[in-house]
Scaffold this motif. Structure first.
Motif, PDB file in Angstrom:
ATOM      1  N   TRP A 179     -28.988  57.697   6.041  1.00 52.27           N
ATOM      2  CA  TRP A 179     -27.301  57.049   6.410  1.00 52.27           C
ATOM      3  C   TRP A 179     -27.000  56.270   4.294  1.00 52.27           C
ATOM      4  O   TRP A 179     -27.707  55.435   4.263  1.00 52.27           O
ATOM      5  N   GLU A 180     -26.379  57.633   3.720  1.00 50.66           N
ATOM      6  CA  GLU A 180     -25.806  57.074   2.375  1.00 50.66           C
ATOM      7  C   GLU A 180     -25.255  55.748   2.760  1.00 50.66           C
ATOM      8  O   GLU A 180     -24.270  56.041   3.725  1.00 50.66           O
ATOM      9  N   VAL A 181     -25.155  55.539   1.771  1.00 57.00           N
ATOM     10  CA  VAL A 181     -23.912  53.294   1.747  1.00 57.00           C
ATOM     11  C   VAL A 181     -23.069  53.909   0.792  1.00 57.00           C
ATOM     12  O   VAL A 181     -23.823  53.460  -0.657  1.00 57.00           O
ATOM     13  N   PHE A 182     -21.657  53.597   0.991  1.00 59.58           N
ATOM     14  CA  PHE A 182     -21.158  53.560   0.177  1.00 59.58           C
ATOM     15  C   PHE A 182     -21.212  52.345  -0.486  1.00 59.58           C
ATOM     16  O   PHE A 182     -20.926  51.249   0.014  1.00 59.58           O
ATOM     17  N   GLY A 183     -20.861  51.697  -1.995  1.00 60.90           N
ATOM     18  CA  GLY A 183     -20.793  50.891  -2.608  1.00 60.90           C
ATOM     19  C   GLY A 183     -21.857  50.539  -3.127  1.00 60.90           C
ATOM     20  O   GLY A 183     -22.436  49.511  -4.300  1.00 60.90           O
ATOM     21  N   ASP A 184     -22.372  51.249  -2.651  1.00 56.51           N
ATOM     22  CA  ASP A 184     -24.067  51.214  -3.513  1.00 56.51           C
ATOM     23  C   ASP A 184     -24.417  50.986  -5.126  1.00 56.51           C
ATOM     24  O   ASP A 184     -22.946  52.179  -5.936  1.00 56.51           O
ATOM     25  N   ALA A 185     -24.209  50.220  -5.878  1.00 55.45           N
ATOM     26  CA  ALA A 185     -24.596  49.360  -7.247  1.00 55.45           C
ATOM     27  C   ALA A 185     -25.222  51.033  -8.258  1.00 55.45           C
ATOM     28  O   ALA A 185     -25.816  51.480  -7.490  1.00 55.45           O
ATOM     29  N   LEU A 238     -22.895  59.809  -3.598  1.00 59.00           N
ATOM     30  CA  LEU A 238     -21.442  58.139  -3.576  1.00 59.00           C
ATOM     31  C   LEU A 238     -20.933  59.374  -4.955  1.00 59.00           C
ATOM     32  O   LEU A 238     -19.725  59.046  -4.852  1.00 59.00           O
ATOM     33  N   THR A 239     -20.818  60.533  -4.555  1.00 58.66           N
ATOM     34  CA  THR A 239     -19.537  60.875  -5.609  1.00 58.66           C
ATOM     35  C   THR A 239     -18.726  61.795  -5.041  1.00 58.66           C
ATOM     36  O   THR A 239     -18.322  61.833  -3.844  1.00 58.66           O
ATOM     37  N   GLY A 240     -17.277  61.077  -5.708  1.00 53.58           N
ATOM     38  CA  GLY A 240     -15.884  60.734  -5.191  1.00 53.58           C
ATOM     39  C   GLY A 240     -16.220  59.908  -4.417  1.00 53.58           C
ATOM     40  O   GLY A 240     -15.979  59.116  -4.170  1.00 53.58           O
ATOM     41  N   ARG A 241     -14.549  59.996  -3.413  1.00 57.82           N
ATOM     42  CA  ARG A 241     -14.463  58.973  -2.280  1.00 57.82           C
ATOM     43  C   ARG A 241     -14.683  59.049  -1.084  1.00 57.82           C
ATOM     44  O   ARG A 241     -15.290  60.230  -1.307  1.00 57.82           O
ATOM     45  N   PRO A 242     -15.531  57.775  -0.508  1.00 56.08           N
ATOM     46  CA  PRO A 242     -16.082  58.075   0.581  1.00 56.08           C
ATOM     47  C   PRO A 242     -15.103  58.640   1.676  1.00 56.08           C
ATOM     48  O   PRO A 242     -14.623  57.733   2.502  1.00 56.08           O
ATOM     49  N   VAL A 243     -15.148  59.574   1.818  1.00 57.90           N
ATOM     50  CA  VAL A 243     -14.208  60.768   2.612  1.00 57.90           C
ATOM     51  C   VAL A 243     -14.519  60.892   3.984  1.00 57.90           C
ATOM     52  O   VAL A 243     -14.291  60.969   4.672  1.00 57.90           O
ATOM     53  N   ASN A 244     -16.133  60.257   4.133  1.00 60.22           N
ATOM     54  CA  ASN A 244     -16.762  60.303   5.433  1.00 60.22           C
ATOM     55  C   ASN A 244     -18.034  59.410   5.380  1.00 60.22           C
ATOM     56  O   ASN A 244     -18.983  59.246   6.058  1.00 60.22           O
ATOM     57  N   ALA A 245     -16.911  58.259   5.318  1.00 53.36           N
ATOM     58  CA  ALA A 245     -17.355  56.726   5.676  1.00 53.36           C
ATOM     59  C   ALA A 245     -17.305  55.986   6.510  1.00 53.36           C
ATOM     60  O   ALA A 245     -15.844  55.837   7.105  1.00 53.36           O
ATOM     61  N   ASN A 246     -17.721  55.648   7.688  1.00 51.99           N
ATOM     62  CA  ASN A 246     -17.177  54.080   8.615  1.00 51.99           C
ATOM     63  C   ASN A 246     -17.042  53.110   7.780  1.00 51.99           C
ATOM     64  O   ASN A 246     -16.914  52.196   6.801  1.00 51.99           O
ATOM     65  N   GLN A 247     -16.111  51.646   8.785  1.00 48.16           N
ATOM     66  CA  GLN A 247     -15.902  50.729   8.287  1.00 48.16           C
ATOM     67  C   GLN A 247     -17.407  50.005   7.652  1.00 48.16           C
ATOM     68  O   GLN A 247     -16.546  48.848   7.223  1.00 48.16           O
ATOM     69  N   ASP A 248     -18.485  50.658   7.922  1.00 44.32           N
ATOM     70  CA  ASP A 248     -19.493  49.471   7.583  1.00 44.32           C
ATOM     71  C   ASP A 248     -19.932  50.115   6.419  1.00 44.32           C
ATOM     72  O   ASP A 248     -21.152  49.672   5.675  1.00 44.32           O
ATOM     73  N   VAL A 277     -32.669  63.966   9.680  1.00 43.40           N
ATOM     74  CA  VAL A 277     -30.665  64.287   9.465  1.00 43.40           C
ATOM     75  C   VAL A 277     -30.885  63.140   8.346  1.00 43.40           C
ATOM     76  O   VAL A 277     -31.093  61.745   8.470  1.00 43.40           O
ATOM     77  N   PHE A 278     -30.125  64.020   7.340  1.00 45.51           N
ATOM     78  CA  PHE A 278     -28.985  63.129   6.237  1.00 45.51           C
ATOM     79  C   PHE A 278     -27.249  62.503   6.445  1.00 45.51           C
ATOM     80  O   PHE A 278     -26.463  63.846   6.999  1.00 45.51           O
ATOM     81  N   PHE A 279     -26.783  61.911   6.841  1.00 39.80           N
ATOM     82  CA  PHE A 279     -25.282  61.424   7.080  1.00 39.80           C
ATOM     83  C   PHE A 279     -24.741  60.294   5.760  1.00 39.80           C
ATOM     84  O   PHE A 279     -24.984  59.755   5.328  1.00 39.80           O
ATOM     85  N   ARG A 280     -24.101  61.416   5.370  1.00 34.75           N
ATOM     86  CA  ARG A 280     -22.699  61.229   4.074  1.00 34.75           C
ATOM     87  C   ARG A 280     -22.013  60.709   3.910  1.00 34.75           C
ATOM     88  O   ARG A 280     -20.810  61.029   5.110  1.00 34.75           O
ATOM     89  N   THR A 281     -21.766  59.999   2.543  1.00 36.98           N
ATOM     90  CA  THR A 281     -20.265  59.514   2.686  1.00 36.98           C
ATOM     91  C   THR A 281     -19.697  60.357   1.850  1.00 36.98           C
ATOM     92  O   THR A 281     -18.181  60.826   2.171  1.00 36.98           O
ATOM     93  N   THR A 282     -20.119  61.232   1.129  1.00 33.15           N
ATOM     94  CA  THR A 282     -19.539  62.266   0.330  1.00 33.15           C
ATOM     95  C   THR A 282     -18.704  63.117   1.489  1.00 33.15           C
ATOM     96  O   THR A 282     -18.705  63.568   2.793  1.00 33.15           O
ATOM     97  N   ALA A 283     -17.650  64.289   0.239  1.00 34.44           N
ATOM     98  CA  ALA A 283     -17.128  65.339   1.281  1.00 34.44           C
ATOM     99  C   ALA A 283     -17.886  66.078   1.873  1.00 34.44           C
ATOM    100  O   ALA A 283     -17.784  67.245   2.762  1.00 34.44           O
ATOM    101  N   LEU A 326     -21.439  53.365   5.787  1.00 39.77           N
ATOM    102  CA  LEU A 326     -22.123  54.266   6.526  1.00 39.77           C
ATOM    103  C   LEU A 326     -22.151  55.797   6.546  1.00 39.77           C
ATOM    104  O   LEU A 326     -20.819  55.926   6.722  1.00 39.77           O
ATOM    105  N   GLY A 327     -22.580  56.441   5.599  1.00 40.67           N
ATOM    106  CA  GLY A 327     -21.961  58.499   6.242  1.00 40.67           C
ATOM    107  C   GLY A 327     -21.921  58.455   7.785  1.00 40.67           C
ATOM    108  O   GLY A 327     -22.738  57.802   8.458  1.00 40.67           O
ATOM    109  N   THR A 328     -20.912  58.963   7.907  1.00 36.77           N
ATOM    110  CA  THR A 328     -20.790  60.032   9.066  1.00 36.77           C
ATOM    111  C   THR A 328     -20.516  62.349   9.387  1.00 36.77           C
ATOM    112  O   THR A 328     -20.775  62.373  10.221  1.00 36.77           O
ATOM    113  N   LYS A 329     -21.166  61.865   7.499  1.00 32.12           N
ATOM    114  CA  LYS A 329     -20.972  63.552   7.296  1.00 32.12           C
ATOM    115  C   LYS A 329     -22.502  64.032   8.025  1.00 32.12           C
ATOM    116  O   LYS A 329     -23.405  63.996   7.075  1.00 32.12           O
ATOM    117  N   GLN A 330     -23.100  64.105   9.252  1.00 26.38           N
ATOM    118  CA  GLN A 330     -24.794  65.235   9.675  1.00 26.38           C
ATOM    119  C   GLN A 330     -24.913  66.081   8.078  1.00 26.38           C
ATOM    120  O   GLN A 330     -24.170  67.533   8.140  1.00 26.38           O
TER     121      GLN A 330
END
Length: 258
Positions: free
Chosen positions: A252-258, A202-212, A189-195, A214-218
């Motif tokens: 889990w994809e992680v938003f904020g990766d440089a 990490l394309t676009g805004r992190p519309v599927n990221a939790n407060q940490d 399973v791959f959890f994405r932050t992307t739309a 981490l991606g939430t879109k399965q």
């Protein structure tokens, strides 16, 4: 995730993984002087080929007639690649096309699968995930392969680090100064932050990221393969994986990766 054969004799046991360093185990009595033996969790490595990290083995017999192997890491063991296209293949199931033992096992007195099957049957099992086995081999070719039952599947581990693509079903995971090769299957399973699941990393805004972050879109394993195929450098992730089996379970994809 797929669960490997790891329960008691009365239960319906799975055959393959939940479900990889060159070193071989000592030659056994049943093998010729030029033949070596390896135990471990095998992964597909292209058509008619597998890869396996050698493990030390302990044969165990339990009440109720259950026989299995306890596999343990071997310090310094290196991954071994074998061609199995001409190997004999013994399954622990009572028929070659069964996914699970369904409560009936076919084992010889050494706890090795004894249902005579074809290399194509092994290819099918490897497509589903890692296979616990014993392989006799020489000169890079397996001559005899037998599935084995594993009473205790290693525990899942959660860690954060970076992954980098090796191929469409393999990554290198780095964490705490250590690196391990991990295989994955359709069940990963791959959890994405992307739309969308098919978006770039990490394309676009992190519309599927939790407060940490981490991606939430399965999403699916194929989405992970596609996203990694477009990258040249390692990316930050959180993962669930099974050590020793070298199986990647969740990413889990992680938003904020440089």
């Amino acid at each position: 995730m797929r669960s490997f054969v790891c329960a008691a004799a009365a239960a319906a046991l799975a055959v393959s993984g939940c479900a990889a360093p060159v070193m071989s185990a000592p030659t056994t009595a049943g093998a010729s002087a030029s033949t070596q033996v390896v135990y471990g969790y095998a992964w597909a490595d292209g058509e008619g080929r597998l890869r396996v990290v050698p493990k030390s083995e302990t044969f165990e017999k339990h009440e109720g007639g259950f026989s299995g192997y306890r596999l343990s890491p071997v310090a310094g063991a290196k991954e071994l690649r074998l061609d199995y296209g001409a190997a004999t293949y013994g399954r622990v199931t009572v028929a070659c096309d069964l996914k699970e033992t369904e409560g009936q096992v076919a084992l010889d007195d050494k706890g090795l699968g004894r249902t005579a099957c074809k290399p194509s049957d092994l290819a099918t099992e490897l497509e589903r995930g890692p296979v616990a086995l014993r392989a006799e081999h020489r000169d890079g070719r397996a001559t005899r392969i037998n599935e084995i039952l594993v009473p205790d599947w290693p525990d899942l581990k959660t860690a954060q680090g970076t992954i980098q693509r090796v191929d469409d079903r393999t990554v290198l995971f780095s964490s705490g100064g250590k690196q391990v090769k991990l295989g994955y299957t359709y069940a990963t399973v791959f959890f994405r932050t992307t739309a969308k699941c098919g978006d770039g990393w990490l394309t676009g805004r992190p519309v599927n990221a939790n407060q940490d972050g981490l991606g939430t879109k399965q999403c699916a394993a194929d989405d992970l393969s596609e996203a990694l195929s477009k990258l040249r450098h390692p990316v930050l992730v959180k993962v669930d994986y099974t050590p020793e089996v070298d199986s990647l379970e969740q990413v889990w994809e992680v938003f904020g990766d440089a």
